[in-house]
Design a protein around this motif. Structure first.
Motif, PDB file in Angstrom:
ATOM      1  N   VAL A 452       0.822  -1.219   0.000  1.00  0.00           N
ATOM      2  CA  VAL A 452       0.000   0.000   0.000  1.00  0.00           C
ATOM      3  C   VAL A 452       0.854   1.268   0.000  1.00  0.00           C
ATOM      4  O   VAL A 452       0.380   2.339  -0.364  1.00  0.00           O
ATOM      5  CB  VAL A 452      -0.952   0.001   1.219  1.00  0.00           C
ATOM      6  N   ALA A 453       2.124   1.149   0.395  1.00  0.00           N
ATOM      7  CA  ALA A 453       2.961   2.337   0.561  1.00  0.00           C
ATOM      8  C   ALA A 453       3.629   2.815  -0.729  1.00  0.00           C
ATOM      9  O   ALA A 453       4.387   3.783  -0.691  1.00  0.00           O
ATOM     10  CB  ALA A 453       4.034   2.067   1.612  1.00  0.00           C
ATOM     11  N   CYS A 454       3.397   2.160  -1.851  1.00  0.00           N
ATOM     12  CA  CYS A 454       4.040   2.586  -3.102  1.00  0.00           C
ATOM     13  C   CYS A 454       3.601   4.003  -3.469  1.00  0.00           C
ATOM     14  O   CYS A 454       2.405   4.249  -3.657  1.00  0.00           O
ATOM     15  CB  CYS A 454       3.680   1.626  -4.228  1.00  0.00           C
ATOM     16  N   PRO A 455       4.556   4.948  -3.560  1.00  0.00           N
ATOM     17  CA  PRO A 455       4.187   6.351  -3.793  1.00  0.00           C
ATOM     18  C   PRO A 455       4.090   6.729  -5.266  1.00  0.00           C
ATOM     19  O   PRO A 455       4.590   7.766  -5.680  1.00  0.00           O
ATOM     20  CB  PRO A 455       5.335   7.099  -3.110  1.00  0.00           C
ATOM     21  N   CYS A 456       3.467   5.874  -6.084  1.00  0.00           N
ATOM     22  CA  CYS A 456       3.401   6.195  -7.513  1.00  0.00           C
ATOM     23  C   CYS A 456       2.585   7.464  -7.754  1.00  0.00           C
ATOM     24  O   CYS A 456       2.863   8.228  -8.673  1.00  0.00           O
ATOM     25  CB  CYS A 456       2.815   5.020  -8.293  1.00  0.00           C
ATOM     26  N   ASN A 744      -1.149   7.451   1.740  1.00  0.00           N
ATOM     27  CA  ASN A 744      -0.156   6.546   2.304  1.00  0.00           C
ATOM     28  C   ASN A 744      -0.235   6.468   3.823  1.00  0.00           C
ATOM     29  O   ASN A 744      -0.083   5.393   4.397  1.00  0.00           O
ATOM     30  CB  ASN A 744       1.249   6.995   1.872  1.00  0.00           C
ATOM     31  N   VAL A 745      -0.491   7.595   4.475  1.00  0.00           N
ATOM     32  CA  VAL A 745      -0.605   7.584   5.943  1.00  0.00           C
ATOM     33  C   VAL A 745      -1.792   6.733   6.386  1.00  0.00           C
ATOM     34  O   VAL A 745      -1.682   5.892   7.283  1.00  0.00           O
ATOM     35  CB  VAL A 745      -0.737   9.026   6.479  1.00  0.00           C
ATOM     36  N   VAL A 746      -2.942   6.940   5.736  1.00  0.00           N
ATOM     37  CA  VAL A 746      -4.141   6.173   6.088  1.00  0.00           C
ATOM     38  C   VAL A 746      -3.940   4.693   5.780  1.00  0.00           C
ATOM     39  O   VAL A 746      -4.242   3.815   6.591  1.00  0.00           O
ATOM     40  CB  VAL A 746      -5.374   6.718   5.330  1.00  0.00           C
ATOM     41  N   GLY A 747      -3.410   4.407   4.572  1.00  0.00           N
ATOM     42  CA  GLY A 747      -3.218   3.015   4.183  1.00  0.00           C
ATOM     43  C   GLY A 747      -2.251   2.281   5.089  1.00  0.00           C
ATOM     44  O   GLY A 747      -2.506   1.154   5.533  1.00  0.00           O
TER      45      GLY A 747
END
Length: 792
Positions: A452-456, A744-747
């Motif tokens: 989930v953290a992938c910052p695409c 990203n924070v929520v995920g």
């Protein structure tokens, strides 16, 4: 621990060389280190530790064939006047230090003029003097630095990049495995104690294992390559946590299937990779579409004068030119396409291509490359290449016309860099915590976090937003060169306007003649001479003279910038320009064009400029900017300008091109961010010097590659809207950064708490990209509709 070479970073297993208190693996690496230090390029090692490339030890004589005329012609991009441009394919370019070194070649070898890297295509374009260094020697020089060029039939033909279908195939394999994996895993969830299922469940699990294996080792291969290249060069990029998540989930699934502990997560693994590849495909298509929309047709709103075989002239769009067409090119105009000279004496300045202001003489029958500028009389040319195949389409990407780097790009890279370390840290802490509570849950949590953290979405926000803004600006005849220009426009606080042809109308000037009556014979000659100039006053006077458009060849044409020009027409020498140029004295503050015949003054045409409509309102809207006016004319219209622009900072008259450039530089030395608006001819130096150069085009076939923007003259009263939209674009990009980080924070929060399944994480990740794209599309449309009429 094995020793590593200081230059290339590879393990030292054979030769060990000690030099300058540093260890090298071979003479090649040591030699490159010495070269860089001798030329004060040792910053190479600070940019990216141990990122050099080991030089090849192959025989450099393999490049000798490049010097044969047939091969030379096919390989090089441009060769004229002793200057050659060549583009080499170099696959080993992989990091910032490679780019920095390859763009510093001129520092190491003074026979090289400049070099520019295209990182995405893995190419470097090099300009060099062919009488000082051979093409083969350039290739050998690159090889000795560790960057051996790949030269084959494909690169020599310079074919356009074809659509890469490999990603679509990988996506299709993952989709097939995901769909069938769900089918074979479905009985596992609903069968209960069904005897039939239990007799076949091991077969189903083997099928699931095979499907997942194909996805893991084929569909996900790009992630491994990216992560490996990063680790190899001691960089932890964003694909490292993704690869860890894939192998954790794959290994856990194999363990459960072999021990009969459970069915594993093969279906989940296929699903998450399918959705990740789906997001990657979407992102790639986005970048491709942006590249397509930034085609030269969007940048160059210029027309060319097409000449029929019967002599009829017609202005047509540059994009409508076809091979075999004949065009007319005037003095100081850019040659828009590769062509053959049919009529006239060519005096071609290739400085926009080579960086050197050297004039090349051309005779009928000679080839002329696109991008050269004619200095002299009118030329008639025959087109031999279409516009998109000519060298002109690459000019705006030249290193010589770049100004400074983008801050937002640095911001994105910095966030991504630290983001990876933070995610790995969170993953480690969460793994340790859940291992003490529920070992099975630990694998689910770790996989969910890493997925989930992938910052695409973070990487997509800036280019997608600016891409939308560029299209909107282009539709409103404000053609921006690149996304960096939008950022610079947003920072501008000072505006400098050229007067004639910029804030005045080219075709609505009141003209009066004072002098002896000019005979029709002379009027036709004068009109032929006027046709050679692109100065706004010459254009207005050409339209004003009501005689037939018979064109007579000009001999001995000469132009003195800021003064005037002269030439011999049908045996008579005419001078057209300022009073001093024609031997007269200007008695009044007036805008006038003086004309002499064989050294005898015959009269002058007095111009009363008409200013563009709605300028008064424009300057009121620009009250937050410092406004300056520059003009090559005298100060006769100073009172009119003071009334038109009450808050004007400074006005300067009788300015030549050098004066304008110096004025811009003086403002920049005070810390001001300057945008210069000029007609793109005498203002070329000032346009290039300014932070943002805006060339004004009024149905003109003039072209200034040193400008950052080409703007239709009729849009000048709306300049404040373009500036405001640029500022809005920066705000939109920053807001998309916030959206991406919130996702990203929520995920990650849900993943750490154990409330997110890996499959849902795979869906949640590309959803952030969709959200960013949707937000930028809507927000840019909403903000643009505030200023312009936007068609859906």
């Amino acid at each position: 621990m094995a020793e590593q070479c200081f230059h290339c970073g590879q393990k030292i297993d054979k030769e060990r060389l000690l030099f300058d208190e540093k260890i090298f693996c071979c003479n090649g690496c040591q030699s490159v280190y010495e070269i860089l230090n001798v030329h004060n390029l040792d910053n190479f090692y600070n940019i990216n530790k141990n990122s050099g490339i080991r030089p090849s030890n192959e025989n450099n004589a393999q490049f000798d064939y490049l010097d044969s005329p047939e091969i030379f012609t096919r390989v090089v991009d441009f060769s004229e006047g002793g200057t050659t441009l060549v583009t080499f394919k170099i696959p080993v370019i992989h990091c910032s230090s490679c780019i920095w070194l390859l763009e510093s070649l001129h520092t190491i070898n003074n026979k090289i003029k400049y070099s520019q890297v295209n990182f995405t295509r893995k190419t470097v374009q090099i300009s060099f003097k062919e009488d000082e260094i051979k093409l083969s020697e350039v290739a050998k020089f690159l090889t000795n630095l560790g960057y051996k060029p790949v030269i084959n039939l494909e690169t020599a033909e310079k074919k356009q990049d074809k659509l890469d279908k490999s990603l679509l195939i990988k996506l299709a394999v993952a989709g097939f495995a995901f769909g069938n994996g769900m089918f074979f895993s479905f009985p596992e969830y609903v069968s209960g104690n069904d005897v039939w299922f239990h007799s076949f469940k091991h077969l189903f699990r083997v099928i699931l294992f095979l499907l997942a294996t194909a996805v893991v080792f084929y569909s996900a291969s790009d992630y491994y390559k990216s992560a490996w290249y990063g680790l190899k060069n001691k960089i932890i990029n964003i694909d490292v946590p993704i690869v860890l998540g894939i192998f954790v989930l794959y290994g856990r699934s194999i363990y459960e299937a072999v021990t009969d502990y459970g069915p594993g997560y093969f279906d989940t693994l296929c699903g998450l990779l399918f959705f990740m590849l789906l997001g990657k495909t979407f992102q790639k298509r986005t970048y491709n579409s942006l590249s397509y929309d930034r085609d030269y047709k969007s940048f160059y709103p210029i027309a060319v004068t097409k000449v029929d075989f019967d002599g009829k002239q017609e202005n047509i769009l540059l994009s409508d030119l076809a091979v075999g067409d004949r065009i007319m090119v005037r003095n100081q105009e850019i040659i828009p396409v590769d062509s053959i000279l049919i009529k006239g004496e060519g005096n071609i300045d290739n400085s926009f291509i080579t960086g050197e202001s050297a004039h090349i003489s051309k005779k009928p029958g000679d080839k002329i490359f696109a991008g050269g500028k004619q200095s002299g009389s009118v030329l008639e040319l025959e087109v031999i290449k279409s516009v998109d195949q000519s060298y002109l389409t690459q000019l705006w990407n030249k290193e010589a016309f770049k100004k400074f780097e983008t801050g937002l790009d640095t911001m994105t890279n910095t966030i991504s860099k630290y983001f990876t370390f933070i995610i790995l840290g969170i993953t480690l802490v969460a793994g340790i915590y859940w291992s003490t509570i529920d070992l099975e849950k630990m694998f689910q949590v770790i996989s969910a976090i890493l997925i989930v953290a992938c910052p695409c979405a973070l990487a997509l926000s800036a280019p997608f937003t600016f891409g939308h803004i560029m299209r909107i600006l282009g539709r409103n005849k404000f053609y921006v060169k690149d996304t960096l220009t939008i950022e610079r426009l947003a920072k501008v606080d000072t505006l400098v306007f050229d007067k004639t042809g910029t804030i005045t109308e080219n075709k609505k000037t009141n003209i009066n003649f004072i002098g002896t009556e000019i005979e029709e014979f002379d009027l036709k000659n004068i009109k032929s001479l006027l046709k050679n100039s692109n100065h706004p006053l010459s254009k207005s006077l050409y339209d004003f003279l009501k005689v037939n458009d018979d064109y007579f060849e000009i001999e001995d044409f000469e132009e003195i910038s800021g003064k005037g020009y002269q030439g011999k027409v049908r045996g008579i020498i005419y001078k057209i320009g300022s009073a001093n140029f024609t031997g007269q004295e200007s008695q009044n503050l007036e805008t006038a064009v003086y004309i002499s015949k064989n050294g005898e003054f015959i009269g002058k045409f007095i111009f009363k400029n008409e200013y563009r409509n709605h300028l008064s309102q424009l300057f009121k809207n620009l009250k937050n900017y410092r406004i300056n006016i520059l003009s090559g004319d005298n100060s006769s219209e100073k009172p009119i300008l003071e009334k038109l622009i009450p808050s004007i900072s400074e006005m300067k008259f009788n300015q030549n091109p050098e004066n304008k450039l110096d004025f811009i530089k003086a403002l920049q030395d005070k810390g001001e961010k300057v945008a210069m608006l000029g007609d793109g001819l005498n203002d070329a130096g000032a346009l290039k010097q300014s932070n943002v150069g805006i060339a004004i085009a009024d149905d003109s076939n003039s072209f200034t590659p040193s400008s950052d923007v080409i703007m239709n003259g009729e849009k000048i009263p709306e300049l404040d809207k373009f500036l405001k939209l640029s500022k809005d674009a920066i705000k939109i990009v920053k807001f998309t950064f916030i959206i991406s980080l919130c996702y990203n924070v929520v995920g990650v929060g849900f993943a750490v708490s154990g409330h997110m399944h890996p499959l849902f994480a795979a869906i949640f990740m590309p959803l952030s990209s969709v959200t960013v794209v949707t937000f930028t599309t809507l927000s840019t449309w909403i903000r643009s509709s505030k200023y312009f009429k936007i068609s859906i």
